[in-house]
Design an enzyme around this catalytic site. Structure first.
Site, PDB file in Angstrom:
ATOM      1  CD  GLU A 242      -8.018   7.771   4.148  1.00  0.00           C
ATOM      2  OE1 GLU A 242      -8.640   7.345   5.705  1.00  0.00           O
ATOM      3  OE2 GLU A 242      -7.548   7.141   4.188  1.00  0.00           O
TER       4      GLU A 242
ATOM      5  CD1 TRP B 220      -4.193   2.769   5.515  1.00  0.00           C
ATOM      6  CD2 TRP B 220      -5.971   2.950   5.640  1.00  0.00           C
ATOM      7  NE1 TRP B 220      -4.491   2.773   4.180  1.00  0.00           N
ATOM      8  CE2 TRP B 220      -5.770   3.118   4.401  1.00  0.00           C
ATOM      9  CE3 TRP B 220      -7.932   3.260   6.036  1.00  0.00           C
ATOM     10  CZ2 TRP B 220      -6.774   3.074   3.411  1.00  0.00           C
ATOM     11  CZ3 TRP B 220      -8.359   3.999   4.663  1.00  0.00           C
ATOM     12  CH2 TRP B 220      -8.448   3.396   3.972  1.00  0.00           C
TER      13      TRP B 220
ATOM     14  CE1 TYR C 180      -3.272   2.634   0.430  1.00  0.00           C
ATOM     15  CE2 TYR C 180      -1.907   3.462   2.448  1.00  0.00           C
ATOM     16  CZ  TYR C 180      -3.539   3.313   1.570  1.00  0.00           C
ATOM     17  OH  TYR C 180      -3.880   4.622   1.322  1.00  0.00           O
TER      18      TYR C 180
END
Length: 183
Positions: A39, A47, A17
């Site tokens: 988000e 996250w 990522y």
């Protein structure tokens, strides 16, 4: 390659990522909608937790085809909760659907999701000098302005920290550490 200090090198998903997505300018409508939705799911969570469920979110939410998600109803919410592919929070699941409908209005007004968000940075990334990720900002005047506008429009699960994280993720802001190979 040197990476930002927040990257857990032991986690391949996180490394990929960081290296391939985070901070790279993103303009695809579907990808921006997906990232925005994810988000908002991260509010109160890490996250990485959301990132590990990304495929589940894609499957549960019609691969983030906005027009499809905007038409979801109570049966879809129940299905998503039952499938267990995503974080089991009814308010967050409902927020994705509600926000999709609001994005349809934004598209009518601005032409695209891309145009709406990127106009705040005049179409080009803001590159910040970041010596250490621990000193990177969590909000900005721009994330405050976007948040204020989104809240006025009725969006849910949006705060300045969430919007700033979105800005970082989609490349509106480049907050890679100065020593990072992705800077």
């Amino acid at each position: 390659m040197k990476r930002c200090g927040w990257v857990k090198l032991s986690d391949k998903i996180y490394v990929a990522y960081h290296d391939e997505e985070w901070g790279k300018p993103l303009h695809s409508e579907r990808a921006l909608f997906e990232l925005f939705c994810l988000e908002t799911q991260a509010a109160g969570l890490s996250w990485l937790t959301v990132l590990k469920k990304r495929e589940g979110y894609r499957n549960a939410f019609a691969h983030f085809v906005l027009e499809k998600v905007a038409r979801f109803g109570e049966m879809d919410v129940a299905r998503i909760l039952e499938e267990g592919l995503v974080i089991k929070s009814r308010p967050k699941i409902e927020a994705i659907i509600y926000n999709a409908r609001l994005f349809e209005t934004i598209i009518k007004e601005f032409g695209s999701i891309d145009s709406y968000f990127w106009r705040y940075v005049e179409g080009k990334p803001i590159v910040n000098a970041i010596a250490d990720y621990k000193t990177a900002p969590c909000t900005s005047n721009i994330s405050d302005a976007i948040t204020k506008d989104l809240k006025k429009r009725g969006f849910k699960f949006v705060g300045s920290t969430t919007i700033y994280a979105f800005m970082q993720a989609c490349g509106m802001v480049n907050d890679h550490e100065d020593s990072c190979g992705c800077k």
